[in-house]
Design an enzyme around this catalytic site. Structure first.
Site, PDB file in Angstrom:
ATOM      1  N   ARG A   1       0.841  -1.192   0.000  1.00  0.00           N
ATOM      2  CA  ARG A   1       0.000   0.000   0.000  1.00  0.00           C
ATOM      3  C   ARG A   1       0.869   1.232   0.000  1.00  0.00           C
ATOM      4  O   ARG A   1       1.726   1.381   0.866  1.00  0.00           O
ATOM      5  CB  ARG A   1      -0.818   0.017   1.299  1.00  0.00           C
ATOM      6  CG  ARG A   1      -2.206  -0.367   1.120  1.00  0.00           C
ATOM      7  CD  ARG A   1      -3.069  -0.188   2.302  1.00  0.00           C
ATOM      8  NE  ARG A   1      -2.531   0.264   3.567  1.00  0.00           N
ATOM      9  CZ  ARG A   1      -3.292   0.656   4.571  1.00  0.00           C
ATOM     10  NH1 ARG A   1      -4.585   0.675   4.447  1.00  0.00           N
ATOM     11  NH2 ARG A   1      -2.767   1.030   5.704  1.00  0.00           N
TER      12      ARG A   1
ATOM     13  N   THR B   1      -1.126   7.481  -0.691  1.00  0.00           N
ATOM     14  CA  THR B   1      -2.423   7.372  -1.378  1.00  0.00           C
ATOM     15  C   THR B   1      -3.255   6.199  -0.857  1.00  0.00           C
ATOM     16  O   THR B   1      -4.452   6.137  -1.128  1.00  0.00           O
ATOM     17  CB  THR B   1      -2.207   7.126  -2.879  1.00  0.00           C
ATOM     18  OG1 THR B   1      -1.551   5.852  -3.039  1.00  0.00           O
ATOM     19  CG2 THR B   1      -1.341   8.213  -3.495  1.00  0.00           C
TER      20      THR B   1
ATOM     21  N   ASP C   1       0.543  -3.192  12.286  1.00  0.00           N
ATOM     22  CA  ASP C   1       1.010  -3.554  10.943  1.00  0.00           C
ATOM     23  C   ASP C   1       1.360  -5.043  10.929  1.00  0.00           C
ATOM     24  O   ASP C   1       2.334  -5.479  11.550  1.00  0.00           O
ATOM     25  CB  ASP C   1       2.243  -2.711  10.582  1.00  0.00           C
ATOM     26  CG  ASP C   1       2.642  -2.918   9.127  1.00  0.00           C
ATOM     27  OD1 ASP C   1       2.697  -1.925   8.397  1.00  0.00           O
ATOM     28  OD2 ASP C   1       2.909  -4.083   8.737  1.00  0.00           O
TER      29      ASP C   1
ATOM     30  N   ASP D   1       4.929  -6.034   9.593  1.00  0.00           N
ATOM     31  CA  ASP D   1       5.999  -5.667  10.534  1.00  0.00           C
ATOM     32  C   ASP D   1       6.004  -6.595  11.747  1.00  0.00           C
ATOM     33  O   ASP D   1       7.063  -7.007  12.221  1.00  0.00           O
ATOM     34  CB  ASP D   1       5.832  -4.218  11.004  1.00  0.00           C
ATOM     35  CG  ASP D   1       6.291  -3.219   9.954  1.00  0.00           C
ATOM     36  OD1 ASP D   1       6.960  -3.632   8.992  1.00  0.00           O
ATOM     37  OD2 ASP D   1       5.973  -2.026  10.106  1.00  0.00           O
TER      38      ASP D   1
END
Ligand code: PRP
Ligand code: URA
Length: 209
Positions: free
Chosen positions: A104, A108, A200, A203
């Site tokens: 991603r 944006t 995340d 991560d």
């Protein structure tokens, strides 16, 4: 309209709570994601048709059932989807695994494709796209479009946690794709993260930050 199924088995819910905990380190996080994926695979494959067969036991011939020649393909969305592959392969060991690389764009929030390697016969396979997080839905919708452009006809989507926005986006784009999740959370924050979510996923799986 595609079906949304929230898999609320107590083992899935218990393990998902541990996965969400910010104190859970990468080693345990990876193990739990694998376990939950295996449990979810049990439900996602529930509609696989069976056929009759005969098996000679040491005592007699038994009329039994086996899965009717299903060819399955798992398609993890890189990178976080990788964490779900081994758990699913434990239940569906004959599945072939294709990879779609998307990240991603942090500004944006649009998906950017960087890798694709798929089994050659995806048109004949029951495909299960896997990704822990369904946030805006941009990545999953793009991956599914990508697979359809290459001939895929039968696709399910399996995620650990979804935001309502992501579910809506995938259902709008792909009304034929059933969605399986362990939880539907409240919303997205200003950075496109699922609230409360788990942070995340990539991560936390791979220890990057
Ligand atoms: C995460 C996640 C999904 C995507 C979800 O991947 O694993 O692929 O974000 O967000 P969306 O629904 O808004 O598209 P990310 O882009 O962080 O890449 P990574 O797996 O490499 O960490
Ligand atoms: N990707 C993640 O890894 N987590 C989120 O909450 C949203 C997108």
């Amino acid at each position: 309209m595609s079906k949304l199924q929230v898999l609320d088995h107590p083992l899935i819910q218990h393990k998902l709570s541990l996965i969400r905990d910010e104190e859970t380190g990468s080693k345990e996080f990876r193990a739990l994601v694998e376990e939950v994926s295996m449990l979810m695979a049990y439900e996602v494959t529930r509609d696989f048709p069976l056929q009759e067969t005969e098996v000679k036991t040491p005592v007699a011939t038994a009329k039994c059932k086996v899965i009717a020649g299903r060819k399955v393909g798992l398609v993890p969305i890189l990178r976080a989807g990788l964490g779900m592959v081994d758990g699913m392969l434990r239940l569906i060991p004959a599945a072939k695994v294709g990879h779609v690389g998307l990240y991603r764009d942090p500004e944006t929030l649009m998906p950017v494709e960087y890798y694709c390697k798929l089994p050659p016969d995806i048109a004949e396979r029951d495909l299960i796209v896997i990704d822990p997080m369904l946030a805006t839905g941009g990545s999953a919708a793009a991956a599914i479009t990508f697979l359809k452009d290459r001939g895929a006809q039968n696709i399910k989507l399996m995620c650990l946690i979804a935001a309502p926005e992501g579910i809506q986006a995938v259902q709008n784009a792909h009304a034929d794709v059933d969605i399986f999740v362990a939880a539907v959370d409240e919303c997205l924050n200003d950075h496109g993260y699922i609230v409360p979510g788990l942070g995340d996923a990539g991560d936390r799986l791979f220890g990057t930050k």
